[in-house]
Design a protein around this motif. Sequence first.
Motif, PDB file in Angstrom:
ATOM      1  N   LEU A 178       0.823  -1.213   0.000  1.00 58.44           N
ATOM      2  CA  LEU A 178       0.000   0.000   0.000  1.00 58.44           C
ATOM      3  C   LEU A 178       0.860   1.267   0.000  1.00 58.44           C
ATOM      4  O   LEU A 178       1.973   1.269   0.550  1.00 58.44           O
ATOM      5  N   PRO A 179       0.373   2.351  -0.568  1.00 61.41           N
ATOM      6  CA  PRO A 179       1.046   3.644  -0.388  1.00 61.41           C
ATOM      7  C   PRO A 179       1.085   4.001   1.097  1.00 61.41           C
ATOM      8  O   PRO A 179       0.235   3.560   1.882  1.00 61.41           O
ATOM      9  N   GLU A 180       2.057   4.825   1.472  1.00 61.61           N
ATOM     10  CA  GLU A 180       2.213   5.166   2.886  1.00 61.61           C
ATOM     11  C   GLU A 180       0.975   5.862   3.440  1.00 61.61           C
ATOM     12  O   GLU A 180       0.658   5.715   4.628  1.00 61.61           O
ATOM     13  N   ALA A 181       0.261   6.615   2.609  1.00 61.26           N
ATOM     14  CA  ALA A 181      -0.903   7.363   3.085  1.00 61.26           C
ATOM     15  C   ALA A 181      -2.188   6.544   3.067  1.00 61.26           C
ATOM     16  O   ALA A 181      -3.265   7.084   3.341  1.00 61.26           O
ATOM     17  N   ALA A 182      -2.091   5.274   2.765  1.00 63.71           N
ATOM     18  CA  ALA A 182      -3.283   4.422   2.681  1.00 63.71           C
ATOM     19  C   ALA A 182      -3.411   3.550   3.928  1.00 63.71           C
ATOM     20  O   ALA A 182      -2.414   3.264   4.608  1.00 63.71           O
ATOM     21  N   PRO A 183      -4.648   3.097   4.199  1.00 63.47           N
ATOM     22  CA  PRO A 183      -5.899   3.554   3.587  1.00 63.47           C
ATOM     23  C   PRO A 183      -6.246   4.955   4.081  1.00 63.47           C
ATOM     24  O   PRO A 183      -5.697   5.428   5.069  1.00 63.47           O
ATOM     25  N   GLU A 184      -7.175   5.551   3.417  1.00 61.79           N
ATOM     26  CA  GLU A 184      -7.443   6.968   3.649  1.00 61.79           C
ATOM     27  C   GLU A 184      -7.890   7.260   5.080  1.00 61.79           C
ATOM     28  O   GLU A 184      -7.573   8.323   5.637  1.00 61.79           O
TER      29      GLU A 184
END
Length: 300
Positions: A178-184
């Motif tokens: 996952l992207p570092e900023a995920a989940p929202e």
Amino acid sequence: MDHPHSHAHTPHLDAHHGARPAAQLDHHQKHDADDQAELLDLDAEVLAEHIASITAWLPLRTAPRRIVDLGCGTGTGTFALLDRFPDAHVIAVDTSAVHLQHLRKKACARGLEQRVRTVQADLDDPAWPALGSPDLVWASASMHHMAHPERALRNVHEALAPGGLFAVVELAGFPRFLPEAAPEDRPGLEARCHAATDRLDAEHMPHRGADWGPMLTAAGFRVEAERTLAVHIEGSRSEAIGRYALGGLRRIRDFAAPELSPEDRTALDRLLDTGGPHSILRRDDLAVRTERTVWAARRA
């Protein structure tokens, strides 16, 4: 990748899963071993190019004809080595009867059954099985599971043919997706999950993340090369990456749930709900990110 020496079951790609015959495993253990085998197969599929690049990089003097794959799992390294060296035969060693069954089925399906012999053995036992005198020993994501790696290294040194090569491949950890900023709604969830598994793993696998160079030297090897490969594969390249992420995070959920906050468990469950709108399988921003380090050591 795999283990049941005295270690707890972790979510990482382990090939040693249990020394009992498959017929003696209870339903839960068999199901877990099958799930683990599927995850190992996905690892092989997604990271095939990187594994092939490692086999091509090995500083071999001649093409090996006798290879041993220690902690072979379902055959990721075994089949990569058979592809790279068409005249070679491989002895595939693992503690898991279930994984060895998977490996044999794949060998038969590929017409390679005459070039592979499987051996079920616990590599922490003082007495190792007879492995012949291999030209190459390959150990990928298996050495850190051993309770007595120094003894295992000496056993490899004794088994290798003069001038033979030992390749130790270790991951920096289970891949992240996952992207570092995920989940929202819970940014950084995956990093916290990995931190939790790292804390739990530290007690059972103190050698995970170790520098194997000094230990190889102490066992009588000459380390000829070391290489770290950064892995970054965009999820859009393969739908298998979604299934790989789903299987990996499910194992983390099973293993590390008590270490996570209620909010993180809820967010993780939303990702793992394949029928829900937040399923990880619906995301288009997945990627496989990890590192692998390889040590190539010669029997002096």
